[in-house]
Design an enzyme around this catalytic site. Structure first.
Site, mmCIF file in Angstrom:
data_model
loop_
_atom_site.group_PDB
_atom_site.id
_atom_site.type_symbol
_atom_site.label_atom_id
_atom_site.label_comp_id
_atom_site.label_asym_id
_atom_site.label_seq_id
_atom_site.Cartn_x
_atom_site.Cartn_y
_atom_site.Cartn_z
ATOM 1 N N GLU A 52 0.840 -1.195 0.000
ATOM 2 C CA GLU A 52 0.000 0.000 0.000
ATOM 3 C C GLU A 52 0.869 1.237 0.000
ATOM 4 O OE1 GLU A 52 0.853 1.675 2.874
ATOM 5 O OE2 GLU A 52 1.903 -0.166 3.443
ATOM 6 N N GLU A 87 4.616 -0.469 1.733
ATOM 7 C CA GLU A 87 4.734 -0.650 0.280
ATOM 8 C C GLU A 87 4.778 -2.116 -0.147
ATOM 9 O OE1 GLU A 87 7.905 1.472 -1.656
ATOM 10 O OE2 GLU A 87 7.745 3.196 -0.319
#
Length: 349
Positions: free
Chosen positions: A170, A313
């Site tokens: 994300e 991430e």
């Protein structure tokens, strides 16, 4: 409709495939269970896929990128513009996650599911960021379902393209705030206990963050038994999209790797929506955020790595890929006791 169909497809893993995988591990010319969690992971993957012949050559990281209206409350060190910058760096290969993808042989798929401005990413934008959850619902229930179904559709597409395992990632300034809100609601634990400093908040910043979460929960009164309601009221588009990845993976029989605290919060939301989906999740690492171990305990999962990572991430999930590759190489290549004419180890009581 996509969500209902997906939930109906989620079944228990194949116990038969898991047993065949265990038997193969035991037949390999090494001490029994001497690779520990590496063996356990492949046994679980056999159950997920229904096949003890395990290959994880085609890997992908799906990164859900979105902005969060709660940043208005001063809960972050960075400005909201960072979300779009880092997300687009994933496409250009400059982000940490894209660099790690190149090293691990994984493909990266960053998705704009709700960034506050237009981007060059795959456009699945539900809206230009969520609303400020401290003042009202972050999104409507319909928007939450749309985001979940986006994740489900992406899993289906990647399965059709032959991907065998997915990592979740994300990007969204403010999403440790929404993740902490989900953790507090779902776990029934005080906000102060589950909330950390995220990307380096000061003590005053942490106080604002805790206050904003308290206010959001008080204003919205999310129902902890209704995963969609909690996502809609105090979540984010990135979290809902990742919840869809977990549900989609369970329905399609594809292992989905949990990243850090934000991914864990999404996994917890998916679990509340459909408890059986946890059987298709693999926990990569133990985040430094306070709620990390609490969520994994609720899910009944153990992290395979403890590297004190807290970047996000999908980087923690990517760090697990080489470990799983090593396990697959031994599992598929090593001689059996019979082939090398050595007496097989026995399970002793």
């Amino acid at each position: 409709m996509i969500l209902e169909e997906t939930l109906e497809k989620i079944k228990k893993p194949s116990q038969e495939a898991m047993e065949r995988c265990r038997q193969h591990w035991d037949s390999i010319a090494k001490p029994l269970h001497s690779l520990g969690k590496l063996e356990d992971a492949l046994v679980r993957i056999a159950g997920m896929t229904g096949n003890e012949r395990i290959h994880l050559d085609k890997k992908a990281l799906v990164v859900m990128c979105a902005d969060n209206g709660v940043v208005e409350e001063g809960v972050t060190q960075s400005g909201q513009e960072v979300t779009a910058i880092v997300s687009e760096n994933m496409l250009s290969g400059k982000a940490t996650s894209s660099i790690m993808c190149r090293s691990t042989g994984a493909d990266i798929f960053p998705v704009d599911i709700g960034i506050a401005r237009d981007t060059s990413l795959r456009n699945e934008k539900v809206a230009y960021g969520t609303k400020n959850m401290a003042k009202g619902p972050a999104m409507t229930r319909q928007e939450a379902v749309q985001a979940i179904e986006t994740g489900i559709r992406i899993v289906r597409e990647l399965k059709e393209k032959g991907y065998q395992i997915l990592a979740t990632g994300e990007m969204g300034i403010g999403n440790t705030t929404t993740s902490s809100a989900l953790a507090a609601v779902f776990l029934g634990i005080p906000v102060e206990t589950v909330t950390g400093r995220g990307a380096g908040l000061s003590t005053s910043g942490l106080t604002k963050k805790i206050s904003a979460i308290h206010q959001a929960i008080q204003v919205n009164q999310p129902d902890p038994a209704d995963g969609i309601d909690v996502l809609a009221k105090v979540g984010g588009f990135d979290l809902a999209g990742m919840a869809g990845l977990f549900l989609g993976g369970a329905a399609e029989g594809i292992p989905v790797v949990i990243d850090g605290i934000i991914s864990e919060a999404a996994a917890l939301a998916a679990y509340v929506i459909c408890p059986d989906c946890v059987n298709y999740m693999i926990a990569s690492h133990l985040s430094k955020e306070p709620a990390a171990q609490m969520i994994l305990s609720k899910l009944g999962l153990d992290a395979m790595l403890d590297c004190e990572m807290h970047l996000g991430e999908g980087t923690g999930a990517l760090a697990l890929f080489p470990i799983l590759d090593l396990a697959c190489t031994v599992y598929n290549s090593m001689s059996t006791f019979e082939e090398v004419s050595i007496g097989q180890y026995e399970h002793l009581v």
